[in-house]
Design a protein around this motif. Structure first.
Motif, short mmCIF file in Angstrom:
data_model
loop_
_atom_site.label_atom_id
_atom_site.label_comp_id
_atom_site.label_asym_id
_atom_site.label_seq_id
_atom_site.Cartn_x
_atom_site.Cartn_y
_atom_site.Cartn_z
N ARG A 88 -87.07 -2.15 8.42
CA ARG A 88 -86.54 -2.53 7.08
C ARG A 88 -87.69 -2.89 6.10
O ARG A 88 -88.63 -3.23 6.68
CB ARG A 88 -85.74 -3.68 7.54
CG ARG A 88 -84.26 -3.22 7.76
CD ARG A 88 -83.22 -4.24 8.09
NE ARG A 88 -83.94 -5.02 8.82
CZ ARG A 88 -83.20 -6.45 9.27
NH1 ARG A 88 -82.20 -6.65 8.60
NH2 ARG A 88 -83.84 -7.07 10.21
N MET A 109 -80.34 -17.82 9.26
CA MET A 109 -80.37 -16.45 9.07
C MET A 109 -81.78 -15.75 9.74
O MET A 109 -82.81 -16.27 9.55
CB MET A 109 -80.65 -16.18 7.62
CG MET A 109 -79.12 -16.80 6.70
SD MET A 109 -79.32 -16.62 4.95
CE MET A 109 -79.34 -14.99 4.95
N GLU A 133 -82.75 -12.70 9.74
CA GLU A 133 -83.61 -11.57 9.28
C GLU A 133 -84.60 -12.40 8.30
O GLU A 133 -85.59 -11.70 7.74
CB GLU A 133 -82.74 -10.89 8.24
CG GLU A 133 -81.84 -11.48 7.43
CD GLU A 133 -80.62 -11.90 7.81
OE1 GLU A 133 -80.33 -12.40 8.92
OE2 GLU A 133 -79.67 -11.67 7.10
N PHE A 148 -84.86 -7.77 5.09
CA PHE A 148 -83.60 -7.93 4.77
C PHE A 148 -83.11 -7.00 3.62
O PHE A 148 -83.86 -6.44 2.71
CB PHE A 148 -83.50 -9.62 4.66
CG PHE A 148 -83.95 -10.08 3.39
CD1 PHE A 148 -83.71 -9.69 2.03
CD2 PHE A 148 -85.30 -10.88 3.69
CE1 PHE A 148 -84.36 -10.59 0.95
CE2 PHE A 148 -85.85 -11.47 2.67
CZ PHE A 148 -85.53 -11.18 1.39
N SER A 149 -81.93 -7.15 3.43
CA SER A 149 -81.18 -6.43 2.36
C SER A 149 -80.91 -7.40 1.41
O SER A 149 -80.10 -8.52 1.45
CB SER A 149 -80.09 -5.77 2.90
OG SER A 149 -79.08 -5.55 1.59
N ASP A 193 -77.33 -8.62 0.62
CA ASP A 193 -76.82 -9.15 1.62
C ASP A 193 -76.98 -10.54 1.87
O ASP A 193 -76.21 -11.42 2.18
CB ASP A 193 -77.03 -8.56 3.12
CG ASP A 193 -76.37 -6.98 3.12
OD1 ASP A 193 -75.42 -6.57 2.15
OD2 ASP A 193 -76.57 -6.13 3.77
N VAL A 194 -78.38 -10.66 1.81
CA VAL A 194 -78.81 -11.96 2.04
C VAL A 194 -78.28 -13.11 0.83
O VAL A 194 -77.91 -14.32 1.06
CB VAL A 194 -80.19 -12.31 1.97
CG1 VAL A 194 -81.14 -13.77 2.00
CG2 VAL A 194 -80.83 -11.63 3.22
#
Length: 96
Positions: A4, A31, A33, A52-53, A56-57
């Motif tokens: 990623r 979290m 990620e 990360f995305s 999404d975060v």
């Protein structure tokens, strides 16, 4: 191995009191990620680094803290141990 993209994202959040700060901090620590984070109480900014995305975060932080989250800045960053292509000004957080 996970491929990623690494990002450095700055968010604006309302950090009114110590309880708000602790709620945001706990949400960030949960979290996995995220590689690192920085909470700037004075300016109401939260910076996060990791693979990360971004959407999404931001959504996860919004749900876990019940606070409005605004993405101010999103930059691609070099991964851990990788050289930053931007040269000056693209610093990485030192790992502890």
């Amino acid at each position: 191995m996970d491929y990623r993209q690494f990002y450095c994202m700055t968010l604006r959040m309302s950090i009114d009191c110590n309880g708000c700060y602790q709620k945001i901090r706990r949400a960030l620590l949960q979290m996995q990620e995220l590689e690192s984070h920085l909470i700037d109480r004075k300016h109401g900014r939260v910076s996060v680094w990791g693979a990360f995305s971004p959407q999404d975060v931001a959504i996860k932080i919004r749900k876990r803290t019940n606070r409005r989250v605004e993405i101010l800045e999103l930059r691609e960053a070099a991964g851990p141990g990788g050289a930053d292509e931007q040269g000056a000004g693209g610093g990485q957080m030192p790992s502890n």
